[in-house]
Design a protein around this motif. Structure first.
Motif, short mmCIF file in Angstrom:
data_model
loop_
_atom_site.label_atom_id
_atom_site.label_comp_id
_atom_site.label_asym_id
_atom_site.label_seq_id
_atom_site.Cartn_x
_atom_site.Cartn_y
_atom_site.Cartn_z
N GLY A 1 0.82 -1.21 0.00
CA GLY A 1 0.00 0.00 0.00
C GLY A 1 0.85 1.26 0.00
O GLY A 1 0.48 2.26 0.62
N ALA A 2 1.95 1.20 -0.73
CA ALA A 2 2.87 2.34 -0.75
C ALA A 2 3.68 2.31 -2.04
O ALA A 2 3.80 1.27 -2.69
CB ALA A 2 3.81 2.31 0.46
N ALA A 3 4.24 3.45 -2.40
CA ALA A 3 5.15 3.55 -3.53
C ALA A 3 6.58 3.60 -3.00
O ALA A 3 6.86 4.29 -2.00
CB ALA A 3 4.84 4.80 -4.36
N VAL A 4 7.49 2.87 -3.66
CA VAL A 4 8.89 2.83 -3.22
C VAL A 4 9.80 3.09 -4.42
O VAL A 4 9.42 2.84 -5.57
CB VAL A 4 9.24 1.47 -2.57
N GLU A 5 10.99 3.59 -4.12
CA GLU A 5 12.02 3.81 -5.14
C GLU A 5 13.34 3.27 -4.63
O GLU A 5 13.67 3.40 -3.45
CB GLU A 5 12.16 5.30 -5.47
N ARG A 6 14.09 2.68 -5.53
CA ARG A 6 15.38 2.11 -5.16
C ARG A 6 16.36 3.23 -4.82
O ARG A 6 16.49 4.21 -5.55
CB ARG A 6 15.92 1.25 -6.30
N TYR B 1 15.12 0.24 -0.48
CA TYR B 1 14.05 0.92 -1.21
C TYR B 1 13.40 1.97 -0.32
O TYR B 1 12.92 1.65 0.78
CB TYR B 1 13.01 -0.08 -1.71
N ARG B 2 13.41 3.20 -0.80
CA ARG B 2 12.89 4.33 -0.04
C ARG B 2 11.36 4.42 -0.23
O ARG B 2 10.85 4.33 -1.35
CB ARG B 2 13.54 5.61 -0.52
N ILE B 3 10.65 4.57 0.87
CA ILE B 3 9.19 4.77 0.81
C ILE B 3 8.94 6.22 0.39
O ILE B 3 9.25 7.15 1.14
CB ILE B 3 8.52 4.47 2.16
N THR B 4 8.41 6.41 -0.81
CA THR B 4 8.16 7.76 -1.30
C THR B 4 6.73 8.23 -1.05
O THR B 4 6.47 9.43 -1.01
CB THR B 4 8.45 7.84 -2.81
N GLY C 1 13.78 -11.38 5.56
CA GLY C 1 15.18 -11.72 5.68
C GLY C 1 15.99 -11.61 4.41
O GLY C 1 17.21 -11.85 4.42
N VAL C 2 15.36 -11.25 3.30
CA VAL C 2 16.06 -11.13 2.03
C VAL C 2 16.35 -9.65 1.77
O VAL C 2 15.44 -8.81 1.82
CB VAL C 2 15.23 -11.71 0.87
N SER C 3 17.60 -9.33 1.49
CA SER C 3 17.98 -7.95 1.24
C SER C 3 17.25 -7.41 0.02
O SER C 3 17.18 -8.06 -1.03
CB SER C 3 19.49 -7.84 1.03
N PRO D 1 16.27 -6.88 -8.61
CA PRO D 1 16.19 -5.69 -9.45
C PRO D 1 14.88 -4.92 -9.30
O PRO D 1 14.79 -3.76 -9.66
CB PRO D 1 16.33 -6.25 -10.88
N ASP D 2 13.85 -5.60 -8.74
CA ASP D 2 12.55 -4.96 -8.57
C ASP D 2 11.98 -5.37 -7.22
O ASP D 2 11.94 -6.56 -6.88
CB ASP D 2 11.59 -5.37 -9.69
N PHE D 3 11.54 -4.38 -6.46
CA PHE D 3 11.03 -4.64 -5.11
C PHE D 3 9.87 -5.63 -5.12
O PHE D 3 9.71 -6.44 -4.20
CB PHE D 3 10.59 -3.31 -4.48
N GLN D 4 9.05 -5.60 -6.17
CA GLN D 4 7.86 -6.44 -6.24
C GLN D 4 8.21 -7.92 -6.24
O GLN D 4 7.38 -8.76 -5.85
CB GLN D 4 7.06 -6.09 -7.49
#
Length: 462
Positions: A130-135, A142-145, A179-181, A186-189
């Motif tokens: 329920g949020a947008a993130v950017e690497r 990944y930063r919560i934008t 537990g996974v970095s 390559p993609d948060f999803q």
């Protein structure tokens, strides 16, 4: 029931039961269940598809509101399309063929859907926070934008990261999921595959460099879409509240169903006494509550209650006395269009936006096919007192045409809402809502009695 009326065949879900009709089998239905576990049925899909194609054609013939089929030679249409059934290779292609056939009638409210469609076993139900993130490569995660936020009065509908007890904020960094970095993908999803409606563990670094682990329940991508919609809706209401200084109310209806009745009651009654009201029907998907809504707006204040303490209130209860604007667009559909047309025809308010979808031949959706798919038939047309068909094929024309340009809308502007606020502000200034003032209280004192008009009472003798 059997011909001798002694036996009943009962269907309950996917189960069949054979019961005596005299009610002698009362408690344990399992003894009467027909065991189908060993049954196998040989099916020829092409034969079934041909049957369903013909059934779809027949049910349009027998259900369509116009017996003349809009002037279309319906027998010729069948003859033209039926040979193509032999080229169909799966159920989805059959739906495509049926859709092309029923489209010859040029009517809306024709929906071809469902049926015995195969689903891939490897289908992945992606999750969402329920949020947008950017690497953020330098920060290592990944930063919560942005966190999607809806109405704070409905905390149970908040998204995973919007829960107040989590204290997650925009700008925080997600460095690991289960537990996974997050830097390892390559993609948060990818870290939320098959995570919908499941709990996931996040490692989050806050702005003060504090790192902590949080457990949240991810939602589906469909639910994420709903969260985005809720934020848009709440944001529009906040804009109206702020820009009108609470003189104008705002109610958005996504559809015209029982759920939307509840939304109307929750959002309309707190603002029913405002000088202006915006009913936003943009993207309204329809239903069947237009008459219920219109009956609320048709209420009139015909007398006022004045208590000993406080301001007057009016009867009929919750009658809206102010100026009304209805917002529509090209996605306002079906019963949303009926409501907008009703507002225009009964002079309840002003419609602003763009011409609507244009579907007003109603259907029941009862003409299901063999495999529970359907090609809905438009069964009931709508016409006005002037003897003309309404809305179908054209839509509702707004009183004031205002479009939302794509790029401006993408950047957050809303020209249609701006136009509604400007129109109502001007109308309120020109025709202010009169404040009910109680009249002078009546003087019910008895008239004074003097000795000149009435003799003194006689006294009894001593």
């Amino acid at each position: 029931m059997s011909l001798d009326r002694r036996v009943l065949l009962l269907s309950q879900g996917d189960a069949l039961y054979v019961l005596p009709s005299d009610g002698s089998l009362r408690n344990d239905l399992s003894r009467a269940r027909v065991d189908l576990s060993g049954w196998t049925v040989r099916v020829n899909p092409h034969d079934e598809w041909r049957q369903m194609f013909v059934d779809a054609w027949r049910m349009q013939r027998d259900y369509f509101y116009d017996r003349e089929m809009h002037g279309v030679d319906w027998a010729e249409v069948r003859a033209r399309y039926e040979p193509l059934v032999s080229r169909v290779t799966d159920r989805a292609e059959l739906s495509d063929l049926i859709a092309q056939m029923v489209g010859e009638l040029s009517a809306l409210h024709m929906f071809v859907r469902g049926g015995d469609l195969r689903t891939a076993p490897e289908a992945i139900d992606a999750g969402s926070l329920g949020a947008a993130v950017e690497r953020d490569e330098r920060a290592g995660g990944y930063r919560i934008t942005h966190i999607y936020r809806g109405d704070p009065d409905l905390p149970d509908q908040a998204g995973p990261l919007a829960r107040p007890q989590l204290d997650v904020r925009e700008g925080d960094l997600i460095v690991a999921v289960d537990g996974v970095s997050t830097r390892s993908v390559p993609d948060f999803q990818m870290l939320l595959r098959n995570a919908a409606n499941r709990r996931v563990r996040l490692r989050v670094t806050s702005g003060d460099a504090t790192t902590r682990d949080l457990v949240v329940t991810a939602v589906s991508l469909r639910r994420e879409l709903d969260l985005r919609y809720s934020e848009w809706e709440y944001g529009r209401r906040q804009q109206v509240e702020a820009r009108s200084e609470q003189r104008i109310g705002y109610v958005h209806l996504r559809g015209m169903t029982a759920v939307d009745m509840a939304d109307w009651q929750r959002n309309f009654y707190p603002v029913y006494n405002r000088a202006g009201l915006i009913v936003d029907l943009r993207r309204n998907t329809g239903g069947n509550i237009d008459s219920w809504l219109l009956s609320r707006l048709l209420r009139q204040a015909w007398f006022f209650w004045q208590p000993r303490v406080g301001q007057p209130s009016w009867n009929m209860p919750y009658a809206f006395r102010g100026h009304l604007v209805v917002l529509v667009d090209q996605d306002t559909a079906s019963d949303g269009e009926a409501f907008a047309e009703g507002v225009k025809r009964m002079g309840l308010g002003t419609v602003i936006g763009t011409r609507t979808w244009g579907g007003e031949i109603w259907g029941s959706g009862s003409n299901a096919l063999l495999d529970r798919g359907i090609a809905t038939a438009p069964e009931t047309g709508v016409f006005g007192p002037d003897g003309l068909w309404l809305i179908e094929g054209h839509g509702v024309d707004p009183d004031i045409v205002v479009d939302n340009p794509p790029h401006a809308t993408f950047t957050g502007e809303d020209a249609q809402l701006d136009a509604a606020l400007e129109f109502l502000s001007r109308r309120i200034a020109e025709q202010p809502l009169p404040t009910p003032v109680a009249p002078v209280y009546p003087d019910k004192r008895a008239p004074l009695v003097t000795s000149t008009t009435v003799g003194s009472p006689s006294l009894p003798p001593q």
